[in-house]
Design an enzyme around this catalytic site. Structure first.
Site, PDB file in Angstrom:
ATOM      1  N   GLY A   8       0.809  -1.196   0.000  1.00 53.07           N
ATOM      2  CA  GLY A   8       0.000   0.000   0.000  1.00 53.07           C
ATOM      3  C   GLY A   8       0.849   1.256   0.000  1.00 53.07           C
ATOM      4  O   GLY A   8       2.079   1.203  -0.099  1.00 53.07           O
ATOM      5  N   ASN A   9       0.198   2.393   0.119  1.00 49.42           N
ATOM      6  CA  ASN A   9       0.928   3.651   0.160  1.00 49.42           C
ATOM      7  C   ASN A   9       1.787   3.789   1.405  1.00 49.42           C
ATOM      8  O   ASN A   9       2.846   4.416   1.372  1.00 49.42           O
ATOM      9  CB  ASN A   9      -0.058   4.825   0.101  1.00 49.42           C
ATOM     10  N   TYR A  93     -14.567   1.268 -15.464  1.00 46.53           N
ATOM     11  CA  TYR A  93     -13.721   2.292 -16.075  1.00 46.53           C
ATOM     12  C   TYR A  93     -13.511   2.029 -17.563  1.00 46.53           C
ATOM     13  O   TYR A  93     -13.254   0.897 -17.975  1.00 46.53           O
ATOM     14  CB  TYR A  93     -12.351   2.316 -15.392  1.00 46.53           C
ATOM     15  N   GLY A 100      -7.171   1.733  -9.508  1.00 47.55           N
ATOM     16  CA  GLY A 100      -6.070   1.232  -8.689  1.00 47.55           C
ATOM     17  C   GLY A 100      -6.166  -0.263  -8.470  1.00 47.55           C
ATOM     18  O   GLY A 100      -7.253  -0.803  -8.207  1.00 47.55           O
ATOM     19  N   ASP A 102      -5.304  -2.029  -6.052  1.00 48.11           N
ATOM     20  CA  ASP A 102      -5.788  -2.393  -4.722  1.00 48.11           C
ATOM     21  C   ASP A 102      -7.314  -2.389  -4.684  1.00 48.11           C
ATOM     22  O   ASP A 102      -7.924  -3.290  -4.079  1.00 48.11           O
ATOM     23  CB  ASP A 102      -5.212  -1.460  -3.661  1.00 48.11           C
ATOM     24  N   ASP A 122     -12.381   1.145   1.572  1.00 50.82           N
ATOM     25  CA  ASP A 122     -10.999   0.914   1.990  1.00 50.82           C
ATOM     26  C   ASP A 122     -10.464   2.210   2.581  1.00 50.82           C
ATOM     27  O   ASP A 122     -10.292   3.209   1.869  1.00 50.82           O
ATOM     28  CB  ASP A 122     -10.160   0.483   0.787  1.00 50.82           C
ATOM     29  N   THR A 125      -4.351   5.373   3.580  1.00 50.32           N
ATOM     30  CA  THR A 125      -3.804   6.692   3.290  1.00 50.32           C
ATOM     31  C   THR A 125      -4.823   7.515   2.509  1.00 50.32           C
ATOM     32  O   THR A 125      -5.020   8.703   2.765  1.00 50.32           O
ATOM     33  CB  THR A 125      -2.505   6.565   2.488  1.00 50.32           C
ATOM     34  N   THR A 176     -11.546  22.324  19.796  1.00 47.69           N
ATOM     35  CA  THR A 176     -11.419  22.581  18.362  1.00 47.69           C
ATOM     36  C   THR A 176     -10.616  21.500  17.654  1.00 47.69           C
ATOM     37  O   THR A 176     -11.017  20.984  16.601  1.00 47.69           O
ATOM     38  CB  THR A 176     -10.773  23.952  18.115  1.00 47.69           C
TER      39      THR A 176
END
Length: 257
Positions: A8-9, A93, A100, A102, A122, A125, A176
C-alpha cells in the site's frame, strides 16, 4: 504454498495461501523500503510456489520487493494488473488500468466472499469507495483523503491546533482540535452510509421497490476499525480483503510481471 503481498501507500501486508485457504495477515509500515523485521519474517518462511503482488506503493518499492523475492526463493514476483473482465468482475472504467489495483483486488475479494452486491470501503492513506452490483458489475467509485491526510490538510491551512477524538460515541467534540479529528471520522462514516443507501435504492428500483436485499457493506484498510463503529448499519470488517483478491488470482495462469 503461495505468498501474497499487498503493497500500500504506507503499509505492506502479506499472507500465505495453501490448500486450506488464506493464512493470517501480517503487516509493517514500509517507509519505501523493507524493514528488518519483515526480512527476518520472510527468511523463516517455507519457499513459496508463487509470489503474487498487488502494488500501489510505487515502482521503486515494487522493484525492491521483486529483488527480495528473487534473492530468497529464486522466483519472479508476479504483479497484478487491473483487467476489465476477470473472475466474474467487470470494471466500469473505460480505461481499466486507471482503477487502482488495490481497489480491483478488493472487489475480486468481495466477489469471492459471495457478495452479490456490495459497497467496498478501503480506509487507508486514501479512502476509496467502490460500488459492486449483481453479476459482478462494478458501477464506479469515489476517492477521498484518508483520515490523517484529511486532518493534516486542514491543520496545514489554518491555525487550528491538532487533537484526537474525545469519544466515538458522540457526534461532536468540545475542543477545536478534537472537533477536526472527530469530524473526519464522521465524514467518512456518513459517506459510507449514504453510498450504501444509494446502492440499495438503485437495486430495489430495478426489481421492484422494497424487494432487493441490502447490499453487503465491506470495510477494509488500516483505519477501517476507526470508522466502523460510527456506521449505523450492518457491515463486515475484512482487513485482508485485498489479499483475498490476490488469493483468487492464484487460481488463474501466472501473471505477467
Amino acid at each position: 504454498m503461495n505468498l501474497l503481498i499487498d503493497i500500500g501507500n504506507t503499509n505492506l501486508h502479506w499472507a500465505q495461501q495453501d490448500a486450506a485457504g488464506l493464512g493470517p495477515m501480517t503487516g509493517v509500515r514500509h517507509g519505501q523500503g523493507l524493514p528488518l523485521d519483515l526480512l527476518a519474517a520472510w527468511e523463516a518462511l517455507d519457499p513459496p510456489r508463487r509470489v503474487l503482488v498487488g502494488n500501489v506503493g510505487g515502482a521503486d518499492l515494487g522493484q525492491t520487493v521483486a529483488r527480495a523475492v528473487g534473492a530468497y526463493w529464486g522466483l519472479e514476483a508476479q504483479f497484478a494488473v487491473t483487467r476489465r473482465d476477470c473472475l466474474g468482475l467487470r470494471v466500469a472504467y473505460a480505461q481499466p488500468t486507471r482503477l487502482g489495483v488495490d481497489r480491483w483486488l478488493a472487489l475480486l475479494g468481495a466477489l469471492g466472499r459471495g457478495a452479490a452486491a456490495a459497497l467496498v470501503v478501503d480506509v487507508g492513506t486514501a479512502a476509496t469507495f467502490d460500488v459492486l452490483a449483481p453479476a459482478g458489475r462494478h458501477l464506479g467509485g469515489l476517492i477521498l483523503p484518508g483520515l490523517t491526510m484529511m486532518r493534516d490538510s486542514l491543520f496545514a491551512g489554518t491555525h487550528i491546533p491538532s487533537g484526537e477524538p474525545e469519544s466515538a460515541d458522540e457526534p461532536w467534540a468540545t475542543d477545536t482540535g478534537a472537533a477536526v479529528a472527530t469530524g473526519s471520522l464522521h465524514a467518512l462514516a456518513a459517506l459510507a452510509e449514504r453510498l450504501h443507501q444509494r446502492l440499495w435504492d438503485r437495486l430495489s428500483g430495478s426489481v421492484g421497490v422494497g424487494s432487493a436485499p441490502p447490499p453487503a457493506l465491506l470495510i477494509t484498510g488500516g483505519d477501517g476499525p476507526r470508522i466502523a463503529p460510527l456506521i449505523a448499519r450492518p457491515l463486515e470488517l475484512v482487513p485482508e480483503l485485498v489479499l483475498c483478491g490476490l488469493a483468487r488470482l492464484a487460481s488463474t495462469p501466472p501473471l505477467t510481471p
